[in-house]
Design a protein around this motif. Structure first.
Motif, PDB file in Angstrom:
ATOM      1  N   PHE A  71       0.826  -1.204   0.000  1.00 15.96           N
ATOM      2  CA  PHE A  71       0.000   0.000   0.000  1.00 15.96           C
ATOM      3  C   PHE A  71       0.865   1.261   0.000  1.00 15.96           C
ATOM      4  CE2 PHE A  71      -2.708  -3.208   2.226  1.00 15.96           C
ATOM      5  CZ  PHE A  71      -3.600  -3.395   1.185  1.00 15.96           C
ATOM      6  N   MET A  72       2.039   1.166   0.633  1.00 10.77           N
ATOM      7  CA  MET A  72       2.976   2.287   0.580  1.00 10.77           C
ATOM      8  C   MET A  72       3.460   2.494  -0.856  1.00 10.77           C
ATOM      9  SD  MET A  72       5.137   1.431   4.047  1.00 10.77           S
ATOM     10  CE  MET A  72       6.274   2.814   3.917  1.00 10.77           C
ATOM     11  N   ALA A  73       3.734   1.398  -1.560  1.00  8.11           N
ATOM     12  CA  ALA A  73       4.158   1.503  -2.957  1.00  8.11           C
ATOM     13  C   ALA A  73       3.041   2.112  -3.806  1.00  8.11           C
ATOM     14  CB  ALA A  73       4.534   0.122  -3.488  1.00  8.11           C
ATOM     15  N   ARG A  74       1.834   1.648  -3.583  1.00 12.83           N
ATOM     16  CA  ARG A  74       0.693   2.186  -4.339  1.00 12.83           C
ATOM     17  C   ARG A  74       0.519   3.676  -4.077  1.00 12.83           C
ATOM     18  NH1 ARG A  74      -5.033  -0.337  -2.967  1.00 12.83           N
ATOM     19  NH2 ARG A  74      -6.437   1.309  -3.652  1.00 12.83           N
ATOM     20  N   GLY A  75       0.704   4.077  -2.824  1.00 15.78           N
ATOM     21  CA  GLY A  75       0.603   5.486  -2.482  1.00 15.78           C
ATOM     22  C   GLY A  75       1.644   6.324  -3.201  1.00 15.78           C
ATOM     23  N   ALA A  76       2.879   5.799  -3.277  1.00 15.55           N
ATOM     24  CA  ALA A  76       3.939   6.529  -3.976  1.00 15.55           C
ATOM     25  C   ALA A  76       3.619   6.667  -5.460  1.00 15.55           C
ATOM     26  CB  ALA A  76       5.269   5.801  -3.777  1.00 15.55           C
ATOM     27  N   LEU A  77       3.122   5.594  -6.051  1.00 16.11           N
ATOM     28  CA  LEU A  77       2.799   5.628  -7.475  1.00 16.11           C
ATOM     29  C   LEU A  77       1.655   6.604  -7.764  1.00 16.11           C
ATOM     30  CD1 LEU A  77       3.090   1.820  -8.293  1.00 16.11           C
ATOM     31  CD2 LEU A  77       4.695   3.637  -8.877  1.00 16.11           C
ATOM     32  N   CYS A  78       0.662   6.616  -6.897  1.00 12.67           N
ATOM     33  CA  CYS A  78      -0.447   7.567  -7.066  1.00 12.67           C
ATOM     34  C   CYS A  78       0.042   9.000  -6.892  1.00 12.67           C
ATOM     35  CB  CYS A  78      -1.558   7.263  -6.066  1.00 12.67           C
ATOM     36  SG  CYS A  78      -2.487   5.758  -6.422  1.00 12.67           S
TER      37      CYS A  78
ATOM     38  N   ASN B  88      -5.476   0.954 -13.568  1.00  7.40           N
ATOM     39  CA  ASN B  88      -6.766   1.460 -13.139  1.00  7.40           C
ATOM     40  C   ASN B  88      -7.649   0.289 -12.712  1.00  7.40           C
ATOM     41  OD1 ASN B  88      -9.769   2.184 -13.721  1.00  7.40           O
ATOM     42  ND2 ASN B  88      -8.724   4.169 -13.647  1.00  7.40           N
ATOM     43  N   ARG B  89      -8.202   0.404 -11.519  1.00 12.24           N
ATOM     44  CA  ARG B  89      -8.989  -0.697 -10.953  1.00 12.24           C
ATOM     45  C   ARG B  89     -10.221  -1.029 -11.789  1.00 12.24           C
ATOM     46  NH1 ARG B  89      -9.436  -2.703  -5.881  1.00 12.24           N
ATOM     47  NH2 ARG B  89      -8.013  -1.126  -5.077  1.00 12.24           N
ATOM     48  N   TRP B  90     -10.804  -0.009 -12.438  1.00  9.35           N
ATOM     49  CA  TRP B  90     -12.092  -0.205 -13.095  1.00  9.35           C
ATOM     50  C   TRP B  90     -11.946  -0.528 -14.573  1.00  9.35           C
ATOM     51  CZ3 TRP B  90     -14.414  -0.671  -8.817  1.00  9.35           C
ATOM     52  CH2 TRP B  90     -14.135   0.167  -7.757  1.00  9.35           C
ATOM     53  N   THR B  91     -10.994   0.086 -15.239  1.00  2.88           N
ATOM     54  CA  THR B  91     -10.847  -0.111 -16.687  1.00  2.88           C
ATOM     55  C   THR B  91      -9.748  -1.096 -17.047  1.00  2.88           C
ATOM     56  OG1 THR B  91      -9.223   1.677 -16.975  1.00  2.88           O
ATOM     57  CG2 THR B  91     -11.566   2.279 -17.011  1.00  2.88           C
ATOM     58  N   GLY B  92      -8.844  -1.368 -16.103  1.00  2.00           N
ATOM     59  CA  GLY B  92      -7.712  -2.234 -16.402  1.00  2.00           C
ATOM     60  C   GLY B  92      -6.578  -1.523 -17.122  1.00  2.00           C
TER      61      GLY B  92
ATOM     62  N   THR C  92      -7.006   2.843  -8.298  1.00  2.00           N
ATOM     63  CA  THR C  92      -5.838   2.105  -8.775  1.00  2.00           C
ATOM     64  C   THR C  92      -5.646   0.813  -7.977  1.00  2.00           C
ATOM     65  OG1 THR C  92      -4.311   3.243  -7.284  1.00  2.00           O
ATOM     66  CG2 THR C  92      -4.661   4.224  -9.458  1.00  2.00           C
ATOM     67  N   GLU C  93      -4.833  -0.073  -8.518  1.00  2.00           N
ATOM     68  CA  GLU C  93      -4.429  -1.283  -7.803  1.00  2.00           C
ATOM     69  C   GLU C  93      -3.035  -1.681  -8.260  1.00  2.00           C
ATOM     70  OE1 GLU C  93      -7.246  -4.329  -8.672  1.00  2.00           O
ATOM     71  OE2 GLU C  93      -6.722  -4.454 -10.787  1.00  2.00           O
ATOM     72  N   CYS C  94      -2.344  -2.389  -7.373  1.00  2.00           N
ATOM     73  CA  CYS C  94      -0.995  -2.884  -7.665  1.00  2.00           C
ATOM     74  C   CYS C  94      -0.953  -4.392  -7.500  1.00  2.00           C
ATOM     75  CB  CYS C  94       0.031  -2.263  -6.714  1.00  2.00           C
ATOM     76  SG  CYS C  94       0.400  -0.536  -7.036  1.00  2.00           S
TER      77      CYS C  94
END
Length: 425
Positions: free
Chosen positions: A175-182, A210-214, A192-194
């Motif tokens: 989640f820290m990585a996802r936060g940095a990417l966002c 993107n979580r919804w569109t891929g 988003t998702e990782c």
């Protein structure tokens, strides 16, 4: 219909991790009717956190039953899950793990999961972990040991090799990585998702989308990163530009595993800052216990996923875990099977099931293989209380650049940790 269970929480007197766990456990009613038994050797800290748990449980309408004891065996009797966050004299010994190698010319970033510090965290922690799991074998042999203590990978590896108790680790690094990417790309966290695999604190994001569109968001990251604030995670960005994937979970944690990890400018934990934060947190908790309002953020899950794991196991709900530390056994096919890895997983009443995303890219695999050997050797050194193996583990670690320094720091840290080092099997 919900099932009810008994959950033992070791190290519940910890204000920081205790609060994080409470935020997870009391932010929904999925475990209503279940008993949460708080365990800590410090009766004052335990009483404070029990009072906080009762307040958060009531305000969150979680419907759990809260108990507390200094006797872990009493807590284990009939438990389905044992949550572990114990540490031995954490801040004092951790500082020595960092300062003594530094005196001998060994540069570490944190000295907790890699380098000499990672070795001695392992040496003193594993004997206590095995005492706990032996009690579990007697009193709750089918319970899951849910670990949050560092060094995560080495604890899960040791139990996977030497204990019949089911175990796993959870970490919020992904989640820290996802936060940095966002942060870099300007994307919404919720959109988003990782997907990541690797070792704990050395995980690599195979996908960012993107979580919804891929939609693949890596092209956007490559577009935005070069002009982004250069002071933000410079070491992670250097590794991203070299290897093509984003690493988790931060410069300091990832840097523990690399000889050049200090190039990110992160050396040592901010012990003074940590102490100030603890005082501030204690004051906030005491204010709440005197009748003050709960801070709004305390009413929401912190994302450690503790409640999700327990709910999946006792209520047979099939939950997806973005990341879990588990024995490899082929999940990452180009890493050793007898290694603890961090991968996605599914949890339900049948257990925790790792999800394979295939192999690591070969250049990253080569880095991970070095650390795999270090972790395997350090576990053997701790399990057998072997100073000879401990030296060999140090010399296998890329952070250690001098055999003479290794011998000297080993002698010093061995004497300091001697009261805690003993054979585990």
């Amino acid at each position: 219909m919900k099932n009810i269970t008994k959950i033992a929480f070791l190290g519940a007197g910890s204000m920081s991790f205790g609060l994080s766990t409470f935020r997870d456990m009391f932010s929904s009613d999925t475990l209503a009717g279940s008993t949460l038994v708080l365990v800590d050797h410090d009766p004052d800290a335990l009483a404070r956190m029990k009072a906080l748990a009762e307040r958060m449980n009531a305000e969150g309408k979680a419907g759990m039953i809260i108990e507390a004891t200094t006797d872990r065996r009493a807590a284990f009797d009939g438990a389905s899950v044992v949550i572990n966050s114990v540490a031995i004299d954490r801040m004092r010994l951790w500082k020595m793990d960092f300062e003594i190698p530094k005196k001998h010319g060994i540069r570490q970033t944190l000295g907790e999961n890699g380098g000499p510090g990672g070795l001695f965290f392992t040496m003193r922690t594993l004997p206590l972990i095995f005492e706990i799991t032996r009690d579990m074998e007697e009193l709750c042999p089918n319970a899951l040991f849910l670990n949050f203590s560092n060094p995560e990978s080495r604890i899960v590896l040791a139990l996977g090799k030497y204990s019949p108790i089911k175990s796993m680790g959870l970490c919020h690094g992904i989640f820290m990585a996802r936060g940095a990417l966002c942060h870099i790309t300007g994307q919404s966290w919720h959109d988003t998702e990782c997907w990541g695999i690797g070792l704990n604190h050395f995980q690599w994001m195979l996908g960012f989308r993107n979580r919804w569109t891929g939609q693949d968001l890596y092209p956007l990251l490559r577009e935005k990163e070069p002009s982004f604030d250069p002071t933000f995670q410079p070491f992670s960005r250097k590794m991203f530009n070299i290897y093509g994937l984003w690493p988790s979970c931060s410069d300091d944690h990832m840097g523990e595993y690399l000889a050049f990890g200090w190039e990110g400018g992160e050396e040592g934990h901010d012990y003074a800052g940590d102490a100030r934060e603890r005082v501030e947190l204690q004051q906030t908790i005491e204010g709440v216990l005197k009748g003050g309002p709960l801070p709004d953020e305390w009413k929401h899950s912190v994302g450690e996923r503790t409640n999700v794991v327990v709910d999946g196991i006792i209520n047979n709900r099939h939950h997806y875990l973005e990341s879990a530390v588990l024995m490899n056994n082929g999940t990452i096919p180009n890493l050793p099977p007898d290694l603890a890895v961090e991968v996605p997983a599914i949890v339900d009443a049948a257990g925790v099931h790792p999800v394979s995303l295939g192999p690591l890219p070969e250049p990253i695999q080569k880095l991970a293989l070095v650390q795999a050997g270090v972790q395997q050797l350090s576990v053997e050194a701790a399990v057998h209380a072997s100073k000879e193996l401990a030296l060999q583990a140090l010399l296998a670690d890329p952070v250690v650049n001098s055999s003479d320094a290794a011998v000297k720091l080993l002698d010093e840290l061995w004497e300091i940790n001697k009261p805690y080092i003993r054979k585990c099997v």
